[in-house]
Write a protein that holds these residues in place. Structure first.
Motif, PDB file in Angstrom:
ATOM      1  N   TRP A 142       0.818  -1.211   0.000  1.00 55.54           N
ATOM      2  CA  TRP A 142       0.000   0.000   0.000  1.00 55.54           C
ATOM      3  C   TRP A 142       0.852   1.262   0.000  1.00 55.54           C
ATOM      4  N   GLY A 143       0.393   2.241  -0.768  1.00 55.72           N
ATOM      5  CA  GLY A 143       1.020   3.547  -0.763  1.00 55.72           C
ATOM      6  C   GLY A 143       0.229   4.519   0.097  1.00 55.72           C
ATOM      7  N   SER A 144       0.919   5.477   0.667  1.00 54.03           N
ATOM      8  CA  SER A 144       0.272   6.536   1.428  1.00 54.03           C
ATOM      9  C   SER A 144      -0.488   7.469   0.487  1.00 54.03           C
ATOM     10  N   PHE A 145      -1.543   8.077   0.980  1.00 51.26           N
ATOM     11  CA  PHE A 145      -2.275   9.081   0.206  1.00 51.26           C
ATOM     12  C   PHE A 145      -1.379  10.276  -0.116  1.00 51.26           C
ATOM     13  N   PHE A 146      -0.331  10.450   0.663  1.00 49.32           N
ATOM     14  CA  PHE A 146       0.562  11.595   0.482  1.00 49.32           C
ATOM     15  C   PHE A 146       1.903  11.187  -0.137  1.00 49.32           C
ATOM     16  N   PHE A 165      -1.809   8.044   5.819  1.00 49.07           N
ATOM     17  CA  PHE A 165      -1.446   9.426   5.497  1.00 49.07           C
ATOM     18  C   PHE A 165       0.020   9.630   5.881  1.00 49.07           C
ATOM     19  N   VAL A 166       0.394  10.708   6.535  1.00 47.67           N
ATOM     20  CA  VAL A 166       1.818  10.912   6.795  1.00 47.67           C
ATOM     21  C   VAL A 166       2.319   9.944   7.871  1.00 47.67           C
ATOM     22  N   LYS A 396       4.391  18.938  -0.879  1.00 48.63           N
ATOM     23  CA  LYS A 396       5.823  18.687  -0.661  1.00 48.63           C
ATOM     24  C   LYS A 396       6.197  17.264  -1.059  1.00 48.63           C
ATOM     25  N   ASN A 397       5.368  16.297  -0.671  1.00 49.90           N
ATOM     26  CA  ASN A 397       5.662  14.904  -1.016  1.00 49.90           C
ATOM     27  C   ASN A 397       5.509  14.647  -2.510  1.00 49.90           C
ATOM     28  N   ALA A 398       4.593  15.342  -3.152  1.00 49.53           N
ATOM     29  CA  ALA A 398       4.440  15.175  -4.600  1.00 49.53           C
ATOM     30  C   ALA A 398       5.712  15.611  -5.323  1.00 49.53           C
ATOM     31  N   PHE A 399       6.273  16.744  -4.934  1.00 53.75           N
ATOM     32  CA  PHE A 399       7.548  17.168  -5.513  1.00 53.75           C
ATOM     33  C   PHE A 399       8.652  16.166  -5.165  1.00 53.75           C
ATOM     34  N   LYS A 400       8.671  15.721  -3.921  1.00 50.70           N
ATOM     35  CA  LYS A 400       9.732  14.827  -3.450  1.00 50.70           C
ATOM     36  C   LYS A 400       9.741  13.508  -4.215  1.00 50.70           C
ATOM     37  N   TYR A 401       8.553  12.908  -4.362  1.00 54.52           N
ATOM     38  CA  TYR A 401       8.498  11.571  -4.976  1.00 54.52           C
ATOM     39  C   TYR A 401       8.318  11.633  -6.490  1.00 54.52           C
ATOM     40  N   LEU A 402       7.372  12.438  -6.971  1.00 56.24           N
ATOM     41  CA  LEU A 402       7.056  12.421  -8.398  1.00 56.24           C
ATOM     42  C   LEU A 402       8.093  13.146  -9.240  1.00 56.24           C
ATOM     43  N   VAL A 403       8.710  14.198  -8.672  1.00 55.12           N
ATOM     44  CA  VAL A 403       9.690  14.990  -9.418  1.00 55.12           C
ATOM     45  C   VAL A 403      11.114  14.544  -9.087  1.00 55.12           C
ATOM     46  N   ASP A 404      11.490  14.660  -7.813  1.00 55.88           N
ATOM     47  CA  ASP A 404      12.891  14.449  -7.430  1.00 55.88           C
ATOM     48  C   ASP A 404      13.306  12.980  -7.461  1.00 55.88           C
ATOM     49  N   LYS A 405      12.443  12.096  -6.996  1.00 58.65           N
ATOM     50  CA  LYS A 405      12.821  10.678  -6.866  1.00 58.65           C
ATOM     51  C   LYS A 405      12.522   9.874  -8.138  1.00 58.65           C
ATOM     52  N   ASP A 406      11.251   9.905  -8.577  1.00 61.45           N
ATOM     53  CA  ASP A 406      10.847   9.038  -9.684  1.00 61.45           C
ATOM     54  C   ASP A 406      10.932   9.704 -11.052  1.00 61.45           C
ATOM     55  N   HIS A 407      11.139  11.010 -11.074  1.00 56.79           N
ATOM     56  CA  HIS A 407      11.286  11.764 -12.330  1.00 56.79           C
ATOM     57  C   HIS A 407      10.121  11.514 -13.301  1.00 56.79           C
ATOM     58  N   MET A 414       5.129  20.316 -12.748  1.00 58.47           N
ATOM     59  CA  MET A 414       4.531  20.017 -11.454  1.00 58.47           C
ATOM     60  C   MET A 414       3.998  21.286 -10.800  1.00 58.47           C
ATOM     61  N   LEU A 415       4.751  22.367 -10.912  1.00 60.87           N
ATOM     62  CA  LEU A 415       4.300  23.631 -10.321  1.00 60.87           C
ATOM     63  C   LEU A 415       2.999  24.094 -10.970  1.00 60.87           C
ATOM     64  N   SER A 416       2.875  23.935 -12.273  1.00 61.05           N
ATOM     65  CA  SER A 416       1.639  24.347 -12.949  1.00 61.05           C
ATOM     66  C   SER A 416       0.471  23.482 -12.487  1.00 61.05           C
ATOM     67  N   TYR A 417       0.740  22.184 -12.230  1.00 62.94           N
ATOM     68  CA  TYR A 417      -0.316  21.306 -11.737  1.00 62.94           C
ATOM     69  C   TYR A 417      -0.708  21.668 -10.310  1.00 62.94           C
ATOM     70  N   VAL A 418       0.279  22.030  -9.490  1.00 65.00           N
ATOM     71  CA  VAL A 418      -0.014  22.444  -8.112  1.00 65.00           C
ATOM     72  C   VAL A 418      -0.804  23.748  -8.112  1.00 65.00           C
ATOM     73  N   HIS A 419      -0.470  24.666  -8.993  1.00 66.63           N
ATOM     74  CA  HIS A 419      -1.231  25.913  -9.100  1.00 66.63           C
ATOM     75  C   HIS A 419      -2.683  25.636  -9.488  1.00 66.63           C
ATOM     76  N   ALA A 420      -2.924  24.532 -10.169  1.00 68.01           N
ATOM     77  CA  ALA A 420      -4.287  24.178 -10.561  1.00 68.01           C
ATOM     78  C   ALA A 420      -5.014  23.372  -9.489  1.00 68.01           C
ATOM     79  N   LYS A 421      -4.314  22.452  -8.819  1.00 68.81           N
ATOM     80  CA  LYS A 421      -5.005  21.483  -7.973  1.00 68.81           C
ATOM     81  C   LYS A 421      -4.520  21.418  -6.518  1.00 68.81           C
ATOM     82  N   GLY A 422      -3.450  22.127  -6.180  1.00 65.54           N
ATOM     83  CA  GLY A 422      -2.865  21.997  -4.844  1.00 65.54           C
ATOM     84  C   GLY A 422      -3.761  22.511  -3.729  1.00 65.54           C
ATOM     85  N   ARG A 423      -3.625  21.900  -2.547  1.00 62.43           N
ATOM     86  CA  ARG A 423      -4.464  22.258  -1.406  1.00 62.43           C
ATOM     87  C   ARG A 423      -4.143  23.638  -0.839  1.00 62.43           C
ATOM     88  N   ASP A 424      -2.914  24.101  -0.993  1.00 66.55           N
ATOM     89  CA  ASP A 424      -2.583  25.429  -0.454  1.00 66.55           C
ATOM     90  C   ASP A 424      -3.298  26.557  -1.189  1.00 66.55           C
TER      91      ASP A 424
END
Length: 558
Positions: A142-146, A165-166, A396-407, A414-424
């Motif tokens: 299982w993967g975390s939601f985050f 979760f975290v 933060k985890n999306a950048f960490k795993y999807l961008v930095d780790k798994d490329h 990713m920033l454009s997607y966060v600007h569209a869908k991010g919780r902040d």
């Protein structure tokens, strides 16, 4: 039928995210006294209920959804004296308080977990979900939601604990009767204080599947889908029926369950009108219509939802729950981007008219509407936030795993997607006026402000009789005054029209016709509107009949 209507079916809920609403003590973080200072504003809007995001004691690893003490207040927000005074003053204004109930998991700093992890034979060990390693790694895939794995290895006892979760949010073991009773005792503590109900966080996840089987791994992903594996587990309805008997029947409570992975059939079980479990659920199907086609990226995407898909989905929930269960109606919340940015058009020339259109579409449907703070003044997504500005652990985890780790994606995309869908986007401080820090605080805000606050704020909205605020005020007033909005039958018109969303509400000898242009184009559409029809509300000053202007919305009564 009218005599059977419950108060929460005619109510409109205003969601307050406390840390971003109003800072009263100048520390940069919103607080309970700040909410108290703004009760007149919520009363002016006309809302019946305030849903408070968690205000309990918490280390804030997930902004208060990691609770270390359910019967104490987070010192950042104030004290229990502050809470009691807020509750009393809200009630004096006829406003009810809905508490956020987070009982799928606790903080790892909760006393239960501190004891649980101390040894394998501790009395609280079985309060959480511990498992031995399997072949030297996690007990399942299982993967975390985050992002990342949903299991954390504990060196002291040589076992893993589950955290959907975290890492710092260990899942409670609801299969243990002592856990359930402890939760019910805590809920009764708040019921005895006089609160009016609970919004139940990820309540569909509390019953884990027997054997904890692996989940399906999406293409390009590293971990199994825990949501599909866990949602609507084998005993969830039994647990909620027990909660109903031991807690919820003790007062005239409003209950709404956040139900990840719920479908129509499960929603009817959760919110059946026989009131054996909850009053309604938050379902997420319409929130997933604009997800990324690359399933490994999940929600991260920046394309607009298809109106045809939206019409089909919302209509399904309106029709299939009718007479069986009750709908919740929402566009945004603390976990979703801003409604006008996602479903409308937040460019300056269209923001006001499209925000009103989006509101009209939702508020004439059957169900209980939820307004998220700032939605009523047309607050937008925060395009000025950069990667270093974000606070949200999911981002933060999306950048960490999807961008930095798994490329899987580059930083810029990713920033454009966060600007569209991010919780902040939803968590930037409330924009009260044009002064420094938008009137939210006299200090540095805990999260960077949206830089359009000088143009979009409460002061400006209240001074303009044509503002989005007064439009929402009228929508709420109409719901309170017109039973057909609560009880009328829903009927979609022109299901294949990919530009206009029109529907009827049918009552006993009366009708509502709701027309919404979802585009920035001038369109022509003919609807049979009787000569005696009255236009109840619209987002333009006049009615041009079959001609629809950009994002035009209008409602006829006849």
């Amino acid at each position: 039928m009218t005599e059977d209507i419950k108060w929460w079916q005619k109510a409109v809920v205003y969601q307050v995210y406390p840390r971003s609403f109003q800072d009263a003590n100048g520390d940069g973080i919103g607080d309970l006294q700040g909410i108290e200072q703004r009760l007149d504003y919520i009363e002016k809007l006309g809302a019946d209920v305030i849903w408070l995001n968690p205000v309990y004691a918490s280390p804030d690893k997930d902004n208060g959804y990691d609770i270390s003490d359910y019967e104490d207040i987070n010192a950042k927000f104030g004290t229990m004296v502050d809470f009691d005074r807020l509750l009393s003053k809200a009630h004096a204004k006829g406003i009810k308080i809905l508490m956020d109930l987070v009982v799928n998991h606790t903080s790892d700093q909760h006393q239960w977990f501190i004891e649980s992890r101390s040894s394998k034979d501790n009395d609280k060990r079985d309060f959480y979900i511990w498992r031995d390693p399997v072949a030297g790694h996690e007990p399942n895939n299982w993967g975390s939601f985050f992002s990342g794995p949903a299991w954390k290895y504990d060196e002291r006892t040589g076992q893993y604990y589950l955290h959907l979760f975290v890492d710092e949010q260990p899942d409670l073991n609801w299969a243990n009767p002592e856990v359930r009773q402890s939760v019910f005792d805590m809920m009764n503590f708040w019921v005895d204080k006089g609160i009016d109900g609970f919004r139940m966080d990820v309540i569909s996840l509390i019953s884990k599947p027997n054997g904890l089987p692996d989940g399906d791994v999406p293409a390009g992903g590293d971990y199994g889908n825990a949501d599909k594996a866990v949602a609507n587990g084998p005993h969830v309805h039994a647990y909620l029926q027990e909660m109903r008997q031991k807690v919820l029947n003790r007062a005239d409570m409003m209950t709404v369950g956040e139900a990840s992975g719920v479908d129509i059939n499960n929603a009817i079980k959760y919110a059946d009108k026989n009131a054996s479990e909850l009053n309604m659920v938050f379902q997420f199907e319409h929130m997933g219509l604009d997800n990324n086609p690359n399933s490994a990226l999940g929600k991260w995407y920046d394309k607009k939802v298809s109106l045809l898909d939206l019409k089909e989905n919302l209509s399904k929930w309106q029709n299939k729950l009718a007479g069986k269960a009750w709908n919740s109606l929402y566009w945004d919340n603390h976990d979703q981007p801003r409604a006008v940015s996602r479903y409308g058009d937040d460019r300056p020339e269209y923001r006001v008219v499209s925000a009103k259109m989006v509101a009209t579409l939702l508020h004439f449907m059957q169900g209980t509407p939820y307004i998220y703070q700032g939605e009523e003044i047309g607050m937008t997504n925060a395009y000025n936030l950069e990667r270093s500005d974000f606070d949200d652990i999911e981002i933060k985890n999306a950048f960490k795993y999807l961008v930095d780790k798994d490329h899987l994606i580059d930083d810029e995309t990713m920033l454009s997607y966060v600007h569209a869908k991010g919780r902040d986007n939803a968590r930037t401080p409330m924009q009260w006026d044009e002064t420094k820090n938008a009137g939210f605080t006299t200090n540095t805000p805990w999260l960077k402000l949206n830089d359009n606050y000088q143009d979009i704020n409460v002061k400006q909205a209240l001074a303009d009789e044509h503002s989005i605020f007064y439009y929402y005020q009228k929508l709420i007033q109409l719901r309170h005054e017109m039973p057909i909005i609560t009880t009328g039958e829903y009927q979609l018109l022109d299901a294949e029209d990919d530009q206009v969303y029109a529907y009827r509400r049918l009552g006993d000898g009366e009708q509502l016709l709701i027309i919404n242009n979802f585009t920035n184009q001038k369109l022509t559409r003919h609807f049979d509107v009787p000569s005696q029809a009255t236009m109840l509300i619209g987002n333009y000053d006049d009615d041009q009949g079959d001609r629809l202007r950009p994002y035009e919305s209008k409602v006829y009564y006849f």
